[in-house]
Design a protein around this motif. Structure first.
Motif, PDB file in Angstrom:
ATOM      1  N   ALA A  24      -0.080  -3.617  13.590  1.00 26.48           N
ATOM      2  CA  ALA A  24      -0.230  -2.164  13.608  1.00 26.48           C
ATOM      3  C   ALA A  24       0.321  -1.546  12.326  1.00 26.48           C
ATOM      4  CB  ALA A  24       0.470  -1.578  14.831  1.00 26.48           C
ATOM      5  N   VAL A  25       1.511  -1.992  11.890  1.00 25.97           N
ATOM      6  CA  VAL A  25       2.096  -1.454  10.651  1.00 25.97           C
ATOM      7  C   VAL A  25       1.222  -1.818   9.456  1.00 25.97           C
ATOM      8  CG1 VAL A  25       4.116  -1.488   9.154  1.00 25.97           C
ATOM      9  CG2 VAL A  25       4.407  -1.492  11.635  1.00 25.97           C
ATOM     10  N   VAL A  26       0.695  -3.044   9.432  1.00 25.47           N
ATOM     11  CA  VAL A  26      -0.185  -3.460   8.333  1.00 25.47           C
ATOM     12  C   VAL A  26      -1.435  -2.588   8.295  1.00 25.47           C
ATOM     13  CG1 VAL A  26      -1.703  -5.317   7.550  1.00 25.47           C
ATOM     14  CG2 VAL A  26       0.662  -5.823   8.172  1.00 25.47           C
ATOM     15  N   ASN A  27      -2.003  -2.248   9.467  1.00 28.13           N
ATOM     16  CA  ASN A  27      -3.179  -1.389   9.485  1.00 28.13           C
ATOM     17  C   ASN A  27      -2.874  -0.014   8.906  1.00 28.13           C
ATOM     18  OD1 ASN A  27      -4.704  -3.390  10.641  1.00 28.13           O
ATOM     19  ND2 ASN A  27      -4.646  -2.546  12.714  1.00 28.13           N
ATOM     20  N   VAL A  28      -1.705   0.530   9.237  1.00 26.30           N
ATOM     21  CA  VAL A  28      -1.337   1.835   8.687  1.00 26.30           C
ATOM     22  C   VAL A  28      -1.170   1.751   7.169  1.00 26.30           C
ATOM     23  CG1 VAL A  28       0.458   3.607   8.669  1.00 26.30           C
ATOM     24  CG2 VAL A  28      -0.274   2.612  10.836  1.00 26.30           C
ATOM     25  N   LEU A  29      -0.500   0.693   6.691  1.00 28.50           N
ATOM     26  CA  LEU A  29      -0.314   0.530   5.250  1.00 28.50           C
ATOM     27  C   LEU A  29      -1.641   0.275   4.531  1.00 28.50           C
ATOM     28  CD1 LEU A  29       2.951  -1.627   5.264  1.00 28.50           C
ATOM     29  CD2 LEU A  29       2.727   0.768   4.585  1.00 28.50           C
ATOM     30  N   ASP A  30      -2.556  -0.465   5.174  1.00 29.48           N
ATOM     31  CA  ASP A  30      -3.872  -0.699   4.569  1.00 29.48           C
ATOM     32  C   ASP A  30      -4.616   0.613   4.356  1.00 29.48           C
ATOM     33  OD1 ASP A  30      -3.650  -3.373   4.260  1.00 29.48           O
ATOM     34  OD2 ASP A  30      -4.760  -3.935   6.059  1.00 29.48           O
ATOM     35  N   ASN A  31      -4.515   1.515   5.338  1.00 21.24           N
ATOM     36  CA  ASN A  31      -5.147   2.817   5.178  1.00 21.24           C
ATOM     37  C   ASN A  31      -4.558   3.561   3.978  1.00 21.24           C
ATOM     38  OD1 ASN A  31      -7.021   2.713   7.179  1.00 21.24           O
ATOM     39  ND2 ASN A  31      -6.162   4.343   8.430  1.00 21.24           N
ATOM     40  N   ALA A  32      -3.223   3.482   3.851  1.00 19.34           N
ATOM     41  CA  ALA A  32      -2.590   4.159   2.722  1.00 19.34           C
ATOM     42  C   ALA A  32      -3.034   3.549   1.400  1.00 19.34           C
ATOM     43  CB  ALA A  32      -1.072   4.090   2.867  1.00 19.34           C
ATOM     44  N   VAL A  33      -3.126   2.216   1.353  1.00 24.34           N
ATOM     45  CA  VAL A  33      -3.580   1.545   0.132  1.00 24.34           C
ATOM     46  C   VAL A  33      -5.024   1.911  -0.176  1.00 24.34           C
ATOM     47  CG1 VAL A  33      -4.119  -0.723  -0.864  1.00 24.34           C
ATOM     48  CG2 VAL A  33      -1.948  -0.368   0.356  1.00 24.34           C
ATOM     49  N   LYS A  34      -5.849   1.985   0.874  1.00 19.66           N
ATOM     50  CA  LYS A  34      -7.273   2.244   0.689  1.00 19.66           C
ATOM     51  C   LYS A  34      -7.520   3.631   0.099  1.00 19.66           C
ATOM     52  CE  LYS A  34      -9.650   1.005   4.164  1.00 19.66           C
ATOM     53  NZ  LYS A  34     -10.291   1.006   5.513  1.00 19.66           N
ATOM     54  N   PHE A  35      -6.741   4.626   0.523  1.00 19.33           N
ATOM     55  CA  PHE A  35      -7.014   5.999   0.111  1.00 19.33           C
ATOM     56  C   PHE A  35      -6.106   6.485  -1.023  1.00 19.33           C
ATOM     57  CE2 PHE A  35      -8.722   5.876   4.419  1.00 19.33           C
ATOM     58  CZ  PHE A  35      -9.976   6.434   4.209  1.00 19.33           C
ATOM     59  N   SER A  36      -5.175   5.634  -1.489  1.00 10.97           N
ATOM     60  CA  SER A  36      -4.303   6.062  -2.585  1.00 10.97           C
ATOM     61  C   SER A  36      -5.022   5.937  -3.928  1.00 10.97           C
ATOM     62  CB  SER A  36      -3.025   5.213  -2.607  1.00 10.97           C
ATOM     63  OG  SER A  36      -2.227   5.483  -1.481  1.00 10.97           O
TER      64      SER A  36
END
Length: 477
Positions: free
Chosen positions: A364-376
């Motif tokens: 779950a934490v990795v999914n949240v961080l992936d979203n941040a990486v994707k849109f940064s």
């Protein structure tokens, strides 16, 4: 088969009717028995009172006869005295003299005791010389200056006949009551179980047709109405689950179609090159292979997400234990840095322990961080903080429109700006599901400082800190 087993084998309405009949029969029989006993006691009390009154009235009238009896002379013929009772005198020596009535009475021990002044008046049942059952009342008497006893008897038939008639009447009433109770019980069972019959018909209809739109009327507040409402709620939940399942299959098929189509096209190009002998330029071949690899990775990720979402909500995927959320977040940050090497990650993680499954929480934490990486944006920063069970991940990307925020946790939903980016649209659904399993919640909101970007917030309640001898579970990195 035992009586209990035979009773249980009967239909429910037959058992209810039988129970009502038995209950009413027992109640009527008890009332009839009590009534008969009370009437019998009352009649005997009246008979005893009549005997006492007869004695008091006949006392003076028997003196003359008693004198003749004591002297041993024969009694002359005399007119009837209308006492409607049998009367005799009992002497202390056991002698007795018939005074009035149709038969003599046996001299009993109580009579002698009364005549000898060893006891007071006495009442008892006896039988005359001609075999008639009587009720006898013997009391002390003083005749011609001598002690004696005066016995008065009346036939028990005076109360037995009314009691016999009353017994037949009560028996008839009991029979009518039992038959009526049986009919009433059957009617009550049929009326009371009619909603159950409707429920049974509805269940059988659903079993035959799989039509979950059937609803049962649920007027009222009784147990049957509650059962009907529960059944309607169950069918509504099943229909909703069926709809979600169908929607999940349709969405999954739609999401799988794109990578499969692209993968098939690339593989066909490579196969055709091998079959025709026409070599693909090296740069194009590298691009094709990279595309195949990317599509296979996307398929693997999508299938993993589908497997995660296919598990029942009530079933925990693994044993729950106390884990260190700050350590899990640190491991997830290590993976996120590999996926966004051009980004800067600022973390401030305070110790926090929760009860959950380490692997699911890390995903779950990795999914949240992936979203941040994707849109940064390139060279941007991702800020990660953990304070008192609230994990916040802030990116500095374009943000999410306010009208899209209510949909971000829906399965396969993707904002228009994210449709061109890789992903299945299931990551945030898994985040919300994992947080809920741990007793927490997930939220996506605009940046609190009003700047660009989005904040993803996971709130998970804390658990007791494990003792030093029991280290917290840390996922494999």
């Amino acid at each position: 088969m035992s009586p209990t087993a035979r009773f249980r084998a009967l239909p429910l309405r037959s058992r209810l009717a039988l129970l009502v009949t038995v209950a009413v029969a027992l109640a009527v029989a008890a009332v009839a028995a009590v009534s008969w006993v009370m009437v019998r006691a009352q009649l005997r009390d009246q008979l005893d009172s009549s005997l006492r009154a007869t004695n008091a009235e006949a006392q003076a009238n028997q003196v003359f006869r008693a004198l003749n009896c004591v002297s041993g002379n024969a009694l002359p013929e005399r007119p009837a005295n209308n006492l409607s009772a049998q009367v005799q005198i009992v002497l202390p020596d056991g002698g007795h003299c018939w005074v009035d009535g149709k038969g003599t009475l046996p001299v009993s021990t109580p009579d002698l005791e009364v005549a000898q002044r060893r006891r007071g008046a006495v009442l008892y049942d006896a039988t005359t010389s001609d075999g008639v059952a009587v009720r006898v009342y013997t009391q002390p008497a003083l005749l011609d200056g001598r002690a004696a006893a005066l016995s008065v008897a009346k036939p028990l038939a005076d109360i037995d006949k009314p009691l016999y008639t009353l017994a037949w009447v009560l028996l008839l009433v009991c029979g009518v009551g039992v038959v009526g109770a049986g009919a009433a019980g059957l009617w009550v069972a049929r009326t009371g179980l009619r909603p159950v019959d409707e429920l049974t018909d509805a269940v059988e209809h659903i079993a035959r047709t799989e039509d979950l739109t059937v609803r049962i009327p649920d007027e009222g507040d009784d147990e049957i109405a509650r059962l009907s409402r529960s059944f309607n709620s169950m069918t509504a939940a099943l229909a909703s689950s069926q709809d979600r399942q169908a929607q999940l299959i349709a969405d999954a098929g739609h999401e799988l179609r794109t990578p499969l189509t692209s993968l098939r096209t690339n593989i066909e190009l490579l196969a055709r090159s091998e079959e025709t002998g026409r070599a693909i330029p090296p740069d194009d071949r590298r691009e094709l292979l990279a595309s195949v690899k990317a599509q296979m990775t996307e398929l693997a990720s999508l299938i993993g997400d589908l497997q995660e979402l296919s598990r029942p909500d009530a079933a925990s995927p693994g044993p729950l234990q106390v884990v260190a959320l700050h350590e899990i977040t640190g491991a997830a940050l290590s993976r996120a840095r590999l996926r966004g090497p051009e980004l800067r990650f600022d973390s401030d993680l305070a110790p926090w322990y929760v009860r959950g499954e380490a692997a699911a929480l890390e995903r779950a934490v990795v999914n949240v961080l992936d979203n941040a990486v994707k849109f940064s944006p390139p060279g941007g920063a991702v800020e990660v903080t953990l304070r008192a069970g609230e994990l916040t991940v802030r990116d500095h990307g374009p943000g999410i429109p306010a009208e899209d925020l209510p949909h971000v946790f829906e399965r396969f939903w993707r904002s228009p700006s994210a449709r061109a980016l890789p992903g299945s649209g299931l990551g945030l659904s898994i985040v919300a599901r994992t947080a809920a399993r741990a007793g927490g919640s997930a939220e996506l909101r605009a940046a609190a400082d009003g700047g660009p970007g989005t904040e993803a917030v996971l709130r998970i309640p804390g658990a007791p800190t494990p003792p030093p001898s029991e280290p917290s579970v840390v996922p494999d990195q």
